[in-house]
Motif scaffolding. Structure first.
Motif, PDB file in Angstrom:
ATOM      1  N   MET A 386       0.823  -1.204   0.000  1.00  0.00           N
ATOM      2  CA  MET A 386       0.000   0.000   0.000  1.00  0.00           C
ATOM      3  C   MET A 386       0.866   1.267   0.000  1.00  0.00           C
ATOM      4  O   MET A 386       0.466   2.301  -0.552  1.00  0.00           O
ATOM      5  N   VAL A 387       2.055   1.169   0.588  1.00  0.00           N
ATOM      6  CA  VAL A 387       2.974   2.312   0.572  1.00  0.00           C
ATOM      7  C   VAL A 387       3.488   2.528  -0.854  1.00  0.00           C
ATOM      8  O   VAL A 387       3.546   3.663  -1.348  1.00  0.00           O
ATOM      9  N   HIS A 389       1.948   1.577  -3.508  1.00  0.00           N
ATOM     10  CA  HIS A 389       0.782   1.991  -4.290  1.00  0.00           C
ATOM     11  C   HIS A 389       0.535   3.491  -4.151  1.00  0.00           C
ATOM     12  O   HIS A 389       0.201   4.174  -5.134  1.00  0.00           O
ATOM     13  N   LYS A 390       0.720   4.001  -2.961  1.00  0.00           N
ATOM     14  CA  LYS A 390       0.512   5.437  -2.719  1.00  0.00           C
ATOM     15  C   LYS A 390       1.465   6.270  -3.573  1.00  0.00           C
ATOM     16  O   LYS A 390       1.113   7.361  -4.039  1.00  0.00           O
ATOM     17  N   ASN A 391       2.670   5.760  -3.809  1.00  0.00           N
ATOM     18  CA  ASN A 391       3.685   6.499  -4.554  1.00  0.00           C
ATOM     19  C   ASN A 391       3.647   6.260  -6.061  1.00  0.00           C
ATOM     20  O   ASN A 391       4.110   7.107  -6.826  1.00  0.00           O
ATOM     21  N   ASP A 394      -0.861   5.958  -9.286  1.00  0.00           N
ATOM     22  CA  ASP A 394      -1.564   6.839 -10.226  1.00  0.00           C
ATOM     23  C   ASP A 394      -0.859   6.932 -11.581  1.00  0.00           C
ATOM     24  O   ASP A 394      -1.284   7.693 -12.455  1.00  0.00           O
TER      25      ASP A 394
END
Length: 468
Positions: A386-387, A389-391, A394
């Motif tokens: 998830m970390v 994915h956050k970076n 997008d």
């Protein structure tokens, strides 16, 4: 280095420490090993140490005991800025790395290879050339034997070839290779060294003690390496390699061949039969050719060998093809630079599986443009998914799953005929899941094989049902 009768403290515990302890005790040196990690992790290592007359202590070395040591030796996993070493410096206790200590006993010319990526691959290529050319050699460091194992070589060995990372080089003062190979450099191991400057200082120790008659083989296009070399005052012969343009002297790529020479004397090497994928592997090949020639291997022997070179395990290794979808295992890419190079090896966009231990968002900056241009679907794995994915989520269509097997199945479902699925983690191994990159790569290959077998079983069941 005279150590007989002295007490040596080794900080850290791995198989290389066992080899060092064995050698030192044979030299009548009193050895104590200090380990901080849980005993359960080192059962095999401890079993080996029991056969050696050395003491093993758990926890940090106590301040009052520092003065007992005639030398402190730090294993690669032991950070040089930890307080025992800082205190030892103030008290005047000598400190070095396993590489420095082993190297002080070497009697053969040393070829040392460093770089953020490609060290093992380059050495494997060099081994093939040396073996074919009848040049006797022994290899240590990294994925190979320990540095101290070379001191047990009984045969007639012409050269010692060493894989040297920043962790090992950091603790050297007098290490002196005949040939230093500096493949490339990126913003690696900030979690260890803190800053790029300190990382480069550690790497630069590979040629710090070289003098006239020594050689430095290096990547021509690296401004960082060029800046480091400009500060070297000793007269050393430098041999650059370049994949982007013609250079002289040095070795460069010219279409489907490599050209090596100086002042009109040139020799060429065809790439037509070279099977390893990617520009980085061509650069590794160039470095290996230069070293092999310096070691006396003929150009003809090298040409004969290039076509025999095969895929290296876990390094852009073609794993399998399932109904038109090709899977590549690049588990050795444990940093963003290596994954960027892997992505650049493919003409079309790929489905990328990545993830692992989180080292900070700054490491991802160089990878971002490659994901935008070279990735059609991103699948992120691991406890830090998830970390990541956050970076990165997008940039392209992105999915997160916990395990490699889940990622392989998802990637296959999203793929169409002709697609490539690339497993290139871009992050270090999570030791709670896999002990090293090899285990992580084998897990990927096992997942691909299981997927293939399950699809075959489904087709067989479907075929039986149709006949009924």
């Amino acid at each position: 280095m005279e150590l007989a009768g002295k007490r040596v403290f080794i900080l850290g515990l791995d198989q290389g420490v066992v080899s060092a302890a064995q050698f030192l005790t044979d030299q009548k040196v009193r050895v104590t090993v200090f380990a901080r990690t849980p005993r359960s992790i080192h059962e095999k290592v401890l079993a080996s140490l029991k056969k050696i007359s050395c003491d093993v202590q758990w926890g940090e070395v106590e301040e009052k005991r520092l003065c007992e040591a005639g030398l402190l030796v730090a294993a690669p996993g032991y950070r040089f800025y930890r307080w025992p070493l800082s205190l030892a410096r103030r008290k005047g206790v000598p400190i070095c790395s396993l590489l420095e200590l082993a190297g002080s006993f070497y009697k053969k010319p040393v070829i040392a290879v460093t770089g953020s990526n490609g060290k093992t691959s380059t050495i494997v290529l060099l081994q093939a050339f040396l073996k074919k050319g009848g040049v006797s050699h022994a290899v240590a460091g990294g994925s190979f034997a320990s540095y101290f194992d070379l001191l047990q070589e009984k045969g007639n060995v012409d050269y010692f070839v060493l894989e040297t990372g920043s962790f090992e080089l950091e603790g050297t003062q007098k290490f002196h290779p005949w040939i230093a190979v500096f493949l490339n450099v990126g913003a690696e191991h900030r979690d260890r060294h803190g800053t790029l400057k300190k990382y480069l200082e550690a790497k630069g120790k590979i040629f710090a003690n070289q003098q006239k008659g020594d050689f430095i083989v290096y990547r021509h296009d690296s401004k960082l390496i060029a800046a480091m070399l400009s500060e070297k005052k000793a007269v050393v012969t430098t041999v650059p390699f370049c994949s982007s343009k013609k250079i002289s002297p040095g070795i460069y790529r010219d279409g489907k061949k490599l050209v090596y020479g100086d002042k009109g004397k040139e020799e060429s090497y065809s790439l037509e039969d070279f099977q390893l994928k990617g520009v980085h592997n061509i650069e590794n090949l160039m470095a290996a050719i230069v070293v092999a020639r310096l070691c006396g291997v003929s150009a003809g022997t090298i040409r004969e060998t290039i076509g025999d070179l095969r895929w290296l395990p876990h390094r852009l290794e073609r794993t399998d093809e399932i109904q038109g979808v090709t899977f590549y295992n690049d588990a050795k890419s444990t940093n963003t630079v290596a994954t960027a190079w892997a992505l650049g090896s493919f003409t079309d966009k790929v489905i990328l599986i990545m993830g692992g231990r989180w080292r900070g968002g700054s490491d991802l900056e160089g990878l971002t443009p490659f994901i935008r241009s070279k990735v059609k679907i991103l699948v992120i794995i691991g406890s830090n998914r998830m970390v990541f994915h956050k970076n990165l989520g997008d940039l392209v269509p992105t999915f997160v799953v916990p395990k490699i097997a889940d990622a392989v199945e998802l990637a296959y479902k999203k793929a169409i005929t002709g697609d490539t699925v690339l497993f290139s983690p871009a992050a270090p191994t999570e030791f709670s899941v896999h002990p090293d990159f090899r285990a992580r790569g084998e897990d990927f290959k096992k997942a691909v094989n299981s997927l293939k077998e399950s699809l075959v079983k489904k087709r067989l069941r479907s075929s039986r049902q149709e006949r009924v």
